[in-house]
Scaffold this active site. Structure first.
Site, short mmCIF file in Angstrom:
data_model
loop_
_atom_site.label_atom_id
_atom_site.label_comp_id
_atom_site.label_asym_id
_atom_site.label_seq_id
_atom_site.Cartn_x
_atom_site.Cartn_y
_atom_site.Cartn_z
N TRP A 100 -11.36 5.95 5.37
CA TRP A 100 -12.07 4.67 5.55
C TRP A 100 -13.24 4.81 6.51
O TRP A 100 -14.30 4.21 6.30
CB TRP A 100 -11.08 3.58 5.98
CG TRP A 100 -9.99 3.46 4.97
CD1 TRP A 100 -8.70 3.87 5.08
CD2 TRP A 100 -10.13 2.97 3.62
NE1 TRP A 100 -8.03 3.66 3.89
CE2 TRP A 100 -8.88 3.10 2.99
CE3 TRP A 100 -11.20 2.43 2.89
CZ2 TRP A 100 -8.66 2.71 1.66
CZ3 TRP A 100 -10.98 2.05 1.58
CH2 TRP A 100 -9.72 2.19 0.97
N ASP A 167 -12.78 -1.11 13.11
CA ASP A 167 -12.01 -1.46 11.92
C ASP A 167 -10.54 -1.40 12.29
O ASP A 167 -9.98 -0.32 12.48
CB ASP A 167 -12.33 -0.45 10.79
CG ASP A 167 -11.50 -0.70 9.53
OD1 ASP A 167 -10.65 -1.62 9.53
OD2 ASP A 167 -11.71 0.03 8.54
N LYS A 191 -2.52 -6.38 5.57
CA LYS A 191 -1.52 -5.55 6.26
C LYS A 191 -0.69 -6.47 7.16
O LYS A 191 0.38 -6.88 6.78
CB LYS A 191 -2.19 -4.45 7.09
CG LYS A 191 -3.34 -3.75 6.42
CD LYS A 191 -2.94 -2.71 5.39
CE LYS A 191 -4.17 -1.97 4.90
NZ LYS A 191 -3.91 -0.97 3.89
#
Lengths: 354, 354
Positions: A100, A167, A191
Site C-alpha cells: 500500500w 495511512d 477494518k
C-alpha cells in the site's frame, strides 16, 4: 454455527453492530423507513454524520484541537492521490513498508518529487525500517502505520518538523498513540470501523490551502471540510455502520480498553506461533502487528491437514496474501478473544494430529 | 404505518430488496457471515459483482456490444471530473439543464475548453433546450437525461457524430431508450438502483485511451475496467443491494415493464396537478419528468394545511428543492402506484378541505 472471522478486510465487526444495522435496513429510528431510503439531508441522518465525526475525533483525543473529521468515498486508494493533490507542491518524503505504501508512492509521483527515504522491500517488507531522519525541506512525510499484507506495524514513528500524513487503514482505533503528532490520518472503514465504502480522513485544518494547483471539487479536502462531508451524497449506510461501531467502542471504554484486548489477542497468537514447531512467524518480532499476524507452515506438505482443521473449527479468512503465502490471522477490534482461542486450540490440535 | 416515500434520493427501493438486504446483514448466502464482513475477493462476492455488472448491461440492451459496466465510488459528482479527466483533450460540448449539469461544466473546465451549447438557465431550468446541432469538432457531448431538482427530462436526445456522455443518475433503468447511442452513461446508485455509495458507469470501450494526460489510477476508467471494478475494495454492500434491485427489475420484466408502471404513475399525478386548481406544475409540459414531478401551490398561504394532510397520510419526502420551492414527488422504480394514488387522494382531500 458461529464463524470465527479472521478476514483481512472487509472484516468482522461487533455482533451488536450487525444486529442494529440489519434492523435499520427495515426501520431506522422508528421512522418506518429504511436507513437507505431516507434523504441524506434528513435530520435523522445529519445526526448520524455529526455523531460519527464527533466520535472519531473524541476517540482519537483530537476534539477541539484544530482537526476536522471527514467521511469520504474511494478508500485509502483515493487518499493516495488526494493527499498528493492537496499537499504536494514540490517534494514529499515517503517510507515504503509494503504494497500500500508503494501504491501511495506511485500516485504521489504524478504531482511532484517523491523521496523514498526508507524501504523494507529488500526483505519482502518483513520489517519496519528505522534510524532515519526526516528532512525538513519537504511538504510532508507519509507513512503506513500497519501493513496488512505483511503483518508489520510501527511501534514508534520517526520524528521530524514537517507535517506527517499517515495511512492508518488497518490499525486506527486499535491502540493508543499521540494522534496530535499526525497532521492527516486516513483510513478505509472496512477494518476497525465499518463496511467498505467509507473512508475516514482526519485533517489538521491549518495544513490545507498551501498548494498552488487548482483542485477538482471532489478531490479537495477544503471543499469537503467546508461542507462537513456533505458536499455530495455521502455513503449513508457505511457512515451509519461506522457510527455504530465507534459508539460501541466508546461504550467499551474507548481505545484504551480495546488496546488491552487487542494486546491479549496478539500475545496469545504470537506465543503459539513461536511455541508450535510446525509454524514460523513471517514478520520481524519487534515489528509484529497486533492486527495482522502472518505465519507460515515449516513444512508445506501439511497444508491440507491444517486447512481442514481450521475450516472444521468454523474459522474463516485465514489464507495469507499471495505476496507472503501461508496464513494471516487478522484480529481487528471486532474479533473476540474467544475466536483467537479457537485458532490457537486448532494450531495445538494440528500439532497433536501429526 | 407504511410510509409513502417520495424522497428525491436516496429513495425508496422495492420492499423485497430491503428484506433481503436486512437478512444478508446477518447471514449472507448461508455463509453464517454478514455480507459486510466477507472479503471482496470471496467467490460469493465476486459472483455478486459479476451479476450486477451483467444485469446492468442486459437490462440496457448493451450486452456484447463493446460496453463495460463498472461499479465505482463517489457518486455522479466524481464522474463530473472523471469524464473530463479521461475524455477531454481539447474541447467538449455541454448542455446546461440544471444544477447538476452546471456542476459537471464547472469541473470539466479544469481540463479543457468547454462550450455550453444550450442552457435553460434563463427560465430557472424549467425546460429542456432543443433545436441545436452538436458540432463535430469536439471530444464529446455531455448531457443530463433527467433533472431531479427541476423535474425536466429529455424525451429526445440531440443527434451528432461525436461521443455522447450522459448523466442518467435519476432516470436510468426507468424507460426504454436506444442506449447504444450513448458512449458513456453514469448514474449514482441512490435513485433507481440502490443505496448511496455506488456509482454505475457504462462505457463503450473504444472511447478510452485517447487523451494524452496521465491519469491517477483511481480516476482512470481504463484501470477500473481492466480490474473489473475490483482495482480497490469496492463498496460491497451498495453493490450487493444494487444487484438485488436490478434482479428484481429483470424478474418484473425489465425496463419495458417498469416503464409502463412509471408512465401510469406519472400520468396519474400530472393529471391531478393540472386538474386541481390549488396546484400549478413547474416544468414545461412537454419536458415533464416521469421520475420527479415538481409543483407549487397557487396560494402559499395554504401550505400548512396541505403539509399536515400529506404527513397524516404517511407521505414522506415531498418538500421541493430550495431552487424551485413547493413540492417534488419523486416516483422512482421502487415507488408503487399505490403511493401515487395516496398522494393524489390527498391532493383531492386538500381541495375539499379548503
Amino acid at each position: 454455527m458461529k464463524k470465527h472471522n479472521f478476514s483481512a478486510g472487509p472484516c468482522v465487526l461487533p455482533q451488536e453492530v450487525f444486529q442494529k444495522a440489519s434492523q435499520a435496513l427495515l426501520n431506522f429510528n422508528n421512522m418506518d423507513l429504511s436507513i437507505i431510503e431516507i434523504s441524506h439531508r434528513d435530520k435523522n441522518f445529519i445526526a448520524v454524520m455529526d455523531k460519527a465525526q464527533n466520535l472519531a475525533l473524541e476517540l482519537l483525543g483530537l476534539k477541539d484541537k484544530g482537526y476536522t473529521a471527514l467521511f469520504l468515498q474511494g478508500g485509502a486508494s483515493m487518499q493516495f492521490l488526494m493527499t498528493a493533490y492537496n499537499l504536494l507542491e514540490k517534494k514529499a518524503i515517503y517510507a515504503d513498508t509494503g504494497t500500500w505504501s508503494s501504491k501511495a508512492i506511485k500516485e504521489a509521483k504524478m504531482f511532484g518529487e517523491v523521496d523514498v527515504i526508507a524501504s523494507s522491500k529488500d526483505q519482502n517488507y518483513n520489517y519496519i525500517p528505522k534510524g532515519y531522519t526526516i528532512p525538513s525541506d519537504a511538504d510532508y512525510f507519509h507513512c503506513t502505520s500497519n501493513n496488512t499484507i505483511f503483518g508489520t506495524q510501527y511501534k514508534e514513528f520517526p520524528e521530524g518538523s514537517i507535517p506527517v500524513v499517515c495511512d492508518m487503514s488497518s490499525d486506527i482505533f486499535s491502540r493508543q498513540l499521540d494522534f496530535s503528532k499526525f497532521d492527516l490520518i486516513y483510513a478505509g472503514a472496512q477494518k476497525n470501523m465499518g463496511p467498505a465504502g467509507a473512508t475516514l480522513v482526519i485533517i489538521k485544518e491549518d495544513i490545507l490551502g498551501k498548494v498552488t494547483r487548482s483542485i477538482p471539487s471532489m478531490l479537495s479536502y477544503k471543499v469537503h471540510a467546508e461542507k462537513e462531508s456533505m458536499f455530495n451524497t455521502p455513503p449513508v449506510f457505511a457512515v451509519y455502520v461506522s457510527m455504530l461501531t465507534l459508539d460501541w467502542l466508546q461504550n467499551l471504554g474507548g481505545i484504551a480498553a480495546i488496546e488491552k484486548i487487542n494486546n491479549q489477542k496478539a500475545a496469545l497468537l504470537y506465543a503459539e506461533i513461536d511455541r508450535n514447531p510446525l509454524f514460523t512467524g513471517f514478520a520481524a518480532k519487534e515489528d509484529r502487528s497486533t492486527m495482522n499476524a502472518t505465519f507460515n507452515l515449516v513444512d508445506d506438505s501439511h497444508k491440507e491437514v491444517f486447512d481442514n482443521l481450521w475450516k472444521e473449527a468454523g474459522i474463516n479468512g485465514l489464507n495469507g496474501h499471495r505476496s507472503v503465502g501461508g496464513y494471516r490471522a487478522s484480529m481487528y477490534n471486532g474479533l473476540t478473544l474467544e475466536s483467537v482461542e479457537v485458532l490457537v486450540d486448532t494450531m495445538k490440535k494440528f500439532e497433536n494430529t501429526l
